[in-house]
Design a protein around this motif. Structure first.
Motif, PDB file in Angstrom:
ATOM      1  N   ALA A  11       0.811  -1.211   0.000  1.00 31.03           N
ATOM      2  CA  ALA A  11       0.000   0.000   0.000  1.00 31.03           C
ATOM      3  C   ALA A  11       0.845   1.263   0.000  1.00 31.03           C
ATOM      4  O   ALA A  11       0.515   2.240  -0.650  1.00 31.03           O
ATOM      5  N   ARG A  12       1.960   1.283   0.701  1.00 26.72           N
ATOM      6  CA  ARG A  12       2.780   2.488   0.808  1.00 26.72           C
ATOM      7  C   ARG A  12       4.273   2.253   0.573  1.00 26.72           C
ATOM      8  O   ARG A  12       5.105   3.043   0.987  1.00 26.72           O
ATOM      9  N   THR A  13       4.614   1.165  -0.109  1.00 24.86           N
ATOM     10  CA  THR A  13       6.015   0.885  -0.441  1.00 24.86           C
ATOM     11  C   THR A  13       6.077   0.341  -1.858  1.00 24.86           C
ATOM     12  O   THR A  13       5.267  -0.498  -2.235  1.00 24.86           O
ATOM     13  N   ARG A  14       7.049   0.833  -2.617  1.00 21.29           N
ATOM     14  CA  ARG A  14       7.304   0.299  -3.949  1.00 21.29           C
ATOM     15  C   ARG A  14       8.810   0.143  -4.107  1.00 21.29           C
ATOM     16  O   ARG A  14       9.571   1.041  -3.793  1.00 21.29           O
ATOM     17  N   ARG A  15       9.204  -1.007  -4.612  1.00 19.92           N
ATOM     18  CA  ARG A  15      10.621  -1.265  -4.894  1.00 19.92           C
ATOM     19  C   ARG A  15      10.734  -1.666  -6.356  1.00 19.92           C
ATOM     20  O   ARG A  15      10.013  -2.547  -6.816  1.00 19.92           O
ATOM     21  N   TYR A  16      11.662  -1.003  -7.063  1.00 18.05           N
ATOM     22  CA  TYR A  16      11.853  -1.244  -8.489  1.00 18.05           C
ATOM     23  C   TYR A  16      13.284  -1.671  -8.756  1.00 18.05           C
ATOM     24  O   TYR A  16      14.225  -1.075  -8.239  1.00 18.05           O
ATOM     25  N   GLU A  17      13.432  -2.687  -9.588  1.00 15.34           N
ATOM     26  CA  GLU A  17      14.747  -3.122 -10.042  1.00 15.34           C
ATOM     27  C   GLU A  17      15.129  -2.243 -11.227  1.00 15.34           C
ATOM     28  O   GLU A  17      14.360  -2.096 -12.180  1.00 15.34           O
ATOM     29  N   LEU A  18      16.308  -1.631 -11.158  1.00 14.24           N
ATOM     30  CA  LEU A  18      16.773  -0.746 -12.220  1.00 14.24           C
ATOM     31  C   LEU A  18      17.760  -1.472 -13.114  1.00 14.24           C
ATOM     32  O   LEU A  18      18.482  -2.358 -12.667  1.00 14.24           O
ATOM     33  N   ALA A  19      17.799  -1.066 -14.369  1.00 17.51           N
ATOM     34  CA  ALA A  19      18.755  -1.602 -15.332  1.00 17.51           C
ATOM     35  C   ALA A  19      19.451  -0.434 -16.011  1.00 17.51           C
ATOM     36  O   ALA A  19      18.908   0.667 -16.083  1.00 17.51           O
ATOM     37  N   GLU A  20      20.641  -0.667 -16.483  1.00 18.43           N
ATOM     38  CA  GLU A  20      21.377   0.380 -17.201  1.00 18.43           C
ATOM     39  C   GLU A  20      20.674   0.677 -18.513  1.00 18.43           C
ATOM     40  O   GLU A  20      20.033  -0.178 -19.096  1.00 18.43           O
ATOM     41  N   GLY A  21      20.824   1.920 -18.957  1.00 17.91           N
ATOM     42  CA  GLY A  21      20.284   2.293 -20.249  1.00 17.91           C
ATOM     43  C   GLY A  21      19.725   3.699 -20.248  1.00 17.91           C
ATOM     44  O   GLY A  21      19.589   4.335 -19.198  1.00 17.91           O
ATOM     45  N   ASP A  22      19.426   4.165 -21.426  1.00 15.99           N
ATOM     46  CA  ASP A  22      18.861   5.503 -21.572  1.00 15.99           C
ATOM     47  C   ASP A  22      17.479   5.576 -20.940  1.00 15.99           C
ATOM     48  O   ASP A  22      16.711   4.620 -20.990  1.00 15.99           O
ATOM     49  N   GLU A  74      18.448  -0.378  -7.605  1.00 15.36           N
ATOM     50  CA  GLU A  74      17.107  -0.383  -7.018  1.00 15.36           C
ATOM     51  C   GLU A  74      16.664   1.026  -6.654  1.00 15.36           C
ATOM     52  O   GLU A  74      17.440   1.824  -6.142  1.00 15.36           O
ATOM     53  N   LEU A  75      15.392   1.304  -6.929  1.00 14.75           N
ATOM     54  CA  LEU A  75      14.709   2.499  -6.464  1.00 14.75           C
ATOM     55  C   LEU A  75      13.627   2.031  -5.507  1.00 14.75           C
ATOM     56  O   LEU A  75      12.861   1.132  -5.840  1.00 14.75           O
ATOM     57  N   ARG A  76      13.615   2.627  -4.314  1.00 17.95           N
ATOM     58  CA  ARG A  76      12.592   2.282  -3.333  1.00 17.95           C
ATOM     59  C   ARG A  76      11.872   3.564  -2.926  1.00 17.95           C
ATOM     60  O   ARG A  76      12.507   4.581  -2.658  1.00 17.95           O
ATOM     61  N   LEU A  77      10.553   3.506  -2.879  1.00 18.96           N
ATOM     62  CA  LEU A  77       9.714   4.621  -2.479  1.00 18.96           C
ATOM     63  C   LEU A  77       8.820   4.172  -1.333  1.00 18.96           C
ATOM     64  O   LEU A  77       8.206   3.109  -1.415  1.00 18.96           O
ATOM     65  N   ASP A  78       8.764   4.963  -0.264  1.00 18.27           N
ATOM     66  CA  ASP A  78       7.887   4.687   0.870  1.00 18.27           C
ATOM     67  C   ASP A  78       7.160   5.977   1.215  1.00 18.27           C
ATOM     68  O   ASP A  78       7.795   7.037   1.316  1.00 18.27           O
ATOM     69  N   GLY A  79       5.861   5.886   1.422  1.00 18.21           N
ATOM     70  CA  GLY A  79       5.099   7.073   1.786  1.00 18.21           C
ATOM     71  C   GLY A  79       4.276   6.837   3.030  1.00 18.21           C
ATOM     72  O   GLY A  79       3.570   5.837   3.130  1.00 18.21           O
ATOM     73  N   ALA A  80       4.390   7.743   3.998  1.00 12.61           N
ATOM     74  CA  ALA A  80       3.612   7.643   5.234  1.00 12.61           C
ATOM     75  C   ALA A  80       3.724   8.941   5.998  1.00 12.61           C
ATOM     76  O   ALA A  80       4.751   9.638   5.926  1.00 12.61           O
ATOM     77  N   ASP A  81       2.675   9.257   6.734  1.00 10.97           N
ATOM     78  CA  ASP A  81       2.687  10.380   7.672  1.00 10.97           C
ATOM     79  C   ASP A  81       3.170  11.686   7.046  1.00 10.97           C
ATOM     80  O   ASP A  81       3.973  12.411   7.623  1.00 10.97           O
ATOM     81  N   GLY A  82       2.699  11.986   5.844  1.00 12.50           N
ATOM     82  CA  GLY A  82       3.047  13.237   5.199  1.00 12.50           C
ATOM     83  C   GLY A  82       4.467  13.330   4.688  1.00 12.50           C
ATOM     84  O   GLY A  82       4.965  14.420   4.429  1.00 12.50           O
ATOM     85  N   ARG A  83       5.130  12.190   4.504  1.00 11.07           N
ATOM     86  CA  ARG A  83       6.509  12.187   4.004  1.00 11.07           C
ATOM     87  C   ARG A  83       6.684  11.107   2.941  1.00 11.07           C
ATOM     88  O   ARG A  83       6.090  10.039   3.030  1.00 11.07           O
ATOM     89  N   LEU A  84       7.525  11.429   1.968  1.00 11.04           N
ATOM     90  CA  LEU A  84       7.949  10.441   0.989  1.00 11.04           C
ATOM     91  C   LEU A  84       9.418  10.163   1.250  1.00 11.04           C
ATOM     92  O   LEU A  84      10.228  11.087   1.368  1.00 11.04           O
ATOM     93  N   TRP A  85       9.759   8.881   1.357  1.00 11.68           N
ATOM     94  CA  TRP A  85      11.133   8.447   1.567  1.00 11.68           C
ATOM     95  C   TRP A  85      11.575   7.770   0.276  1.00 11.68           C
ATOM     96  O   TRP A  85      10.896   6.881  -0.231  1.00 11.68           O
ATOM     97  N   VAL A  86      12.700   8.219  -0.283  1.00 13.75           N
ATOM     98  CA  VAL A  86      13.227   7.706  -1.545  1.00 13.75           C
ATOM     99  C   VAL A  86      14.618   7.147  -1.282  1.00 13.75           C
ATOM    100  O   VAL A  86      15.427   7.783  -0.609  1.00 13.75           O
ATOM    101  N   GLN A  87      14.892   5.975  -1.834  1.00 10.22           N
ATOM    102  CA  GLN A  87      16.205   5.349  -1.683  1.00 10.22           C
ATOM    103  C   GLN A  87      16.663   4.817  -3.035  1.00 10.22           C
ATOM    104  O   GLN A  87      15.902   4.169  -3.734  1.00 10.22           O
ATOM    105  N   VAL A  88      17.913   5.106  -3.382  1.00 12.77           N
ATOM    106  CA  VAL A  88      18.523   4.566  -4.598  1.00 12.77           C
ATOM    107  C   VAL A  88      19.763   3.787  -4.179  1.00 12.77           C
ATOM    108  O   VAL A  88      20.664   4.340  -3.547  1.00 12.77           O
TER     109      VAL A  88
END
Length: 149
Positions: A11-22, A74-88
Motif C-alpha cells: 500500500a505504501r512501499t514500492r521497490r523497483y529493479e533498475l537496469a542500465e540504459g537511456d 534499485e529504487l525504493r519509495l515509501d510514503g507515510a505520515d506526510g513524508r515520501l522516503w526515496v532510496q537509490v
C-alpha cells in the motif's frame, strides 16, 4: 532497454529493479510522480513545491548513482505520515561527499547541495551490494489550500 521492473509493492512501499540504459532517470521520476499522486492526493500533484523538489532530487540521486556510484540497481519509495522516503541503491560502497565548496556557477556538482537544501533529511547506508542513498521530503497540503469537501 526495458524500464524499471517492480520488485515489491504494498500500500505504501514500492521497490523497483533498475537496469542500465537511456531513460532510467526519467523513468524513476515518473515512478516517483505516480507514487506521490496516489499516496498524497492533491499534495502530490504536479506544481506543488514538495513534488517539484522530490522530482529534482530523484533526478540528482539517480544521476549521481550512475556517475559516481557504479550501477544503480534499485529504487525504493515509501510514503507515510506526510513524508515520501526515496532510496537509490548502487554497487559502489563509496559514500557521497562534496567535491569542495559549492560553486553555483559550475554546470555540475550541485547534487549534495540540493539534498542539503531541499530534503527534510538524507543519508547513506551500506548495503551488501554497495550502498543506498536516501532522502525524505515532506508532502503535506498547504494551509491555504481547500481541503476535501
Amino acid at each position: 532497454m526495458t524500464g524499471p521492473r517492480i520488485r515489491q509493492a504494498t500500500a505504501r512501499t514500492r521497490r523497483y529493479e533498475l537496469a542500465e540504459g537511456d531513460g532510467v532517470v526519467r523513468e524513476c521520476r515518473v515512478l516517483a510522480q505516480r507514487a506521490l499522486r496516489e499516496w498524497f492526493g492533491a499534495a502530490g500533484e504536479p506544481g506543488q513545491v514538495a513534488v517539484e523538489d522530490t522530482l529534482l532530487l530523484v533526478s540528482e540521486v539517480v544521476t549521481n548513482a550512475f556517475t559516481h556510484g557504479g550501477v544503480p540497481y534499485e529504487l525504493r519509495l515509501d510514503g507515510a505520515d506526510g513524508r515520501l522516503w526515496v532510496q537509490v541503491s548502487d554497487t559502489s560502497p563509496a559514500r557521497p561527499r562534496p567535491r569542495g565548496r559549492h560553486r553555483p556557477s559550475l554546470p555540475s556538482g550541485h547534487g549534495l547541495y540540493l539534498l542539503e537544501r531541499l530534503a527534510a533529511a538524507w543519508g547513506c547506508a551500506p548495503r551488501a551490494r554497495g550502498k543506498a542513498v536516501w532522502f525524505e521530503v515532506e508532502v503535506t497540503a498547504r494551509t491555504d489550500e481547500p481541503g476535501p469537501a
